[in-house]
Design a protein around this motif. Structure first.
Motif, PDB file in Angstrom:
ATOM      1  N   LYS A   1       0.832  -1.202   0.000  1.00  9.03           N
ATOM      2  CA  LYS A   1       0.000   0.000   0.000  1.00  9.03           C
ATOM      3  C   LYS A   1       0.868   1.254   0.000  1.00  9.03           C
ATOM      4  CE  LYS A   1      -2.505  -1.489   3.489  1.00  9.03           C
ATOM      5  NZ  LYS A   1      -3.561  -1.542   4.522  1.00  9.03           N
TER       6      LYS A   1
ATOM      7  N   THR B   1       2.486   4.498  -2.578  1.00 11.10           N
ATOM      8  CA  THR B   1       2.391   5.223  -3.836  1.00 11.10           C
ATOM      9  C   THR B   1       3.481   4.779  -4.800  1.00 11.10           C
ATOM     10  OG1 THR B   1       1.445   7.124  -2.686  1.00 11.10           O
ATOM     11  CG2 THR B   1       2.379   7.529  -4.865  1.00 11.10           C
TER      12      THR B   1
ATOM     13  N   VAL C   1      -9.508  12.053  -2.957  1.00 19.23           N
ATOM     14  CA  VAL C   1      -9.749  11.406  -1.667  1.00 19.23           C
ATOM     15  C   VAL C   1     -10.844  12.136  -0.894  1.00 19.23           C
ATOM     16  CG1 VAL C   1      -8.686  10.790   0.545  1.00 19.23           C
ATOM     17  CG2 VAL C   1      -7.395  10.523  -1.574  1.00 19.23           C
TER      18      VAL C   1
ATOM     19  N   GLN D   1      -3.171  -0.768  -3.480  1.00 21.37           N
ATOM     20  CA  GLN D   1      -2.093   0.214  -3.615  1.00 21.37           C
ATOM     21  C   GLN D   1      -2.677   1.624  -3.527  1.00 21.37           C
ATOM     22  OE1 GLN D   1      -0.047  -0.560  -7.296  1.00 21.37           O
ATOM     23  NE2 GLN D   1       0.253  -2.720  -6.840  1.00 21.37           N
ATOM     24  N   ARG D   2      -1.779   2.597  -3.351  1.00 21.08           N
ATOM     25  CA  ARG D   2      -2.200   3.995  -3.331  1.00 21.08           C
ATOM     26  C   ARG D   2      -1.944   4.630  -4.702  1.00 21.08           C
ATOM     27  NH1 ARG D   2      -3.581   6.014   1.577  1.00 21.08           N
ATOM     28  NH2 ARG D   2      -2.849   4.845   3.407  1.00 21.08           N
TER      29      ARG D   2
ATOM     30  N   GLY E   1      -3.138   9.212  -3.570  1.00 23.98           N
ATOM     31  CA  GLY E   1      -3.276   8.817  -2.177  1.00 23.98           C
ATOM     32  C   GLY E   1      -4.450   7.903  -1.899  1.00 23.98           C
ATOM     33  N   ARG E   2      -5.414   7.801  -2.827  1.00 28.44           N
ATOM     34  CA  ARG E   2      -6.568   6.924  -2.608  1.00 28.44           C
ATOM     35  C   ARG E   2      -6.143   5.471  -2.700  1.00 28.44           C
ATOM     36  NH1 ARG E   2     -11.991   6.988  -2.606  1.00 28.44           N
ATOM     37  NH2 ARG E   2     -12.135   9.204  -3.157  1.00 28.44           N
ATOM     38  N   LEU E   3      -6.655   4.646  -1.798  1.00 24.64           N
ATOM     39  CA  LEU E   3      -6.393   3.209  -1.835  1.00 24.64           C
ATOM     40  C   LEU E   3      -7.271   2.564  -2.895  1.00 24.64           C
ATOM     41  CD1 LEU E   3      -6.163   2.359   1.982  1.00 24.64           C
ATOM     42  CD2 LEU E   3      -4.292   2.295   0.326  1.00 24.64           C
TER      43      LEU E   3
END
Length: 430
Positions: A2, A4, A147, A237-238, A247-249
């Motif tokens: 997880k 970037t 996000v 992952q981000r 930044g969003r998963l």
């Protein structure tokens, strides 16, 4: 995983392969090599063209590409798309046909959010436009959603469908294809309890995992084999800095694509090898069968991590829909509450994604629905794609679906109007 950096590394690998393909194409296509003809340069140029196109498609949202349709009047009618209900994670899109008389069937196609864009159902839309007023759920790529818009899981997905159905009204016919079938069923049940007047006229579930345990496939085996902890650790992952959703998963589209390809690696490998030879021999075309299929197949989108993980855990592992135990905002949605919506299931005998038995399980859950309002169809020899977009859909399933819609919209049996109406051809009753 997880991080970037992991997401950006996958994008860098894709970008590098696209660049290598473009470089090989440009180098091997230089006119200077005509001075010393050699088939190796033709092969290198062909490999470059196929490679560049393939890796470029992975980050491009396909266009609907539906410009006109032929009307009953023998004229071509222009088709345009318009967003009628915008939402952060997906829009309700209407296909407006200019100059065509109002069609009696209003149809909502619930496109799958399973790694591909809604354009995956392009041929389904095209086949229905002459006879239906068509709406489609157009889900957004999670990498492009900031996000700040918050989460999006299967409960949010269900409530999106509820909002779309409320907007369209009770004269709507719903076609849910593959992944959204259980959630479309849940949304209908939700309306049956909360807003009965907004329920659709009919619900057609095509190749969906209502009960994944009813018939094993590679997909269900994977769901049993991997724990949620492993899935979250290795699949999520981000989003990298390149996109608005930084930044969003997410469950990345590129990671999904690698899984899709590995399921039929030999077949895909042969398809690309044959295409390279076709390019070298000059027999390939811009819109040949290979490019038409893979331009869509390779165009993948990210899913929000919470949607992917909740789908695996609640639909496949816990079987909440199959057990009629699905909840929205802590409140159980009773599928047995559906009592007036005609429901039809469609399965392909050779479907290796949602095997026969998984979708038809919906009819047993509809305990409050009269048997006369239930129908099922099993298409011999059809695979997963064929039951909503292939020859089986066009020649066999589509006519049955249209007849089923007409029957569900007809006056109730026993009325004078119903007695005078000829019975349409239908799928086999449950």
């Amino acid at each position: 995983m997880k991080y970037t950096a992991t997401y950006d590394m996958m994008e860098a690998v894709r970008n590098t392969n696209e660049w290598m393909g473009a470089t090989a194409r440009a180098f091997a296509s230089n006119p200077v090599w005509g001075l010393a003809p050699n088939p190796a340069f033709k092969m290198l140029s062909a490999w470059g063209r196929v490679t560049e196109r393939s890796f470029a498609r992975m980050v491009i949202k396909p266009d609907w590409g539906i410009r006109t349709i032929l009307g009953d009047d023998g004229r071509d009618h222009l088709v345009s798309t318009e967003v009628v209900v915008p939402r952060p994670f997906g829009d309700l899109v209407h296909f407006r046909v200019a100059g065509l008389e109002s069609r009696s069937r209003k149809v909502l196609i619930v496109a799958p959010m399973s790694g591909h864009y809604a354009t995956l159902v392009r041929s389904t839309v095209l086949s229905l436009l002459p006879d239906c007023d068509v709406y489609v759920t157009d889900w957004h790529n999670a990498r492009d959603i900031p996000v700040s818009e918050g989460k999006f899981d299967i409960e949010d997905y269900t409530l999106y469908l509820v909002d779309f159905l409320r907007h369209l009204g009770p004269d709507t016919h719903v076609i849910a294809i593959c992944q959204p079938a259980p959630l479309a069923l849940a949304a209908t049940a939700y309306l049956a309890e909360e807003d009965p007047a907004a329920q659709p006229k009919s619900l057609i579930l095509i190749g969906g995992p209502i009960d994944p345990d009813a018939a094993a496939t590679d997909v269900t085996d994977f769901g049993r084999r991997v724990t949620m902890g492993q899935l979250e650790q290795f699949a999520i992952q981000r989003v990298g800095f390149k996109y608005a959703g930084a930044g969003r998963l997410v469950y990345p589209g590129l990671l999904q694509l690698s899984g899709f390809m590995s399921m039929n690696a030999e077949r895909h490998g042969k398809a690309f090898t044959d295409q390279i030879y076709a390019e070298a021999m000059g027999t390939a075309g811009e819109h040949d069968a290979h490019n038409t299929f893979y331009d869509e197949y390779l165009a993948v989108m990210d899913m929000t991590a919470e949607f992917y993980l909740s789908t695996v855990e609640r639909i496949f592992k816990n079987g909440e829909i199959a057990r009629n135990a699905f909840t929205v905002a802590g409140r159980r949605v009773d599928i047995g509450a559906v009592s007036s919506v005609s429901v039809m299931t469609v399965e392909g005998a050779n479907d290796d994604i949602s095997a026969p038995g998984q979708c038809v399980a919906a009819l047993d859950l509809l305990t409050g629905l009269p048997e006369a309002k239930k129908a099922r169809h099993l298409e011999p020899g059809a695979g997963h794609y064929g039951i909503f977009a292939g020859k089986s859909w066009r020649n066999n399933i589509r006519p049955l679906v249209l007849d089923f819609m007409d029957a569900s919209a007809a006056p109730e049996a026993g009325s004078d109007a119903a007695a005078a109406r000829p019975a349409p051809r239908r799928a086999r009753r449950a």
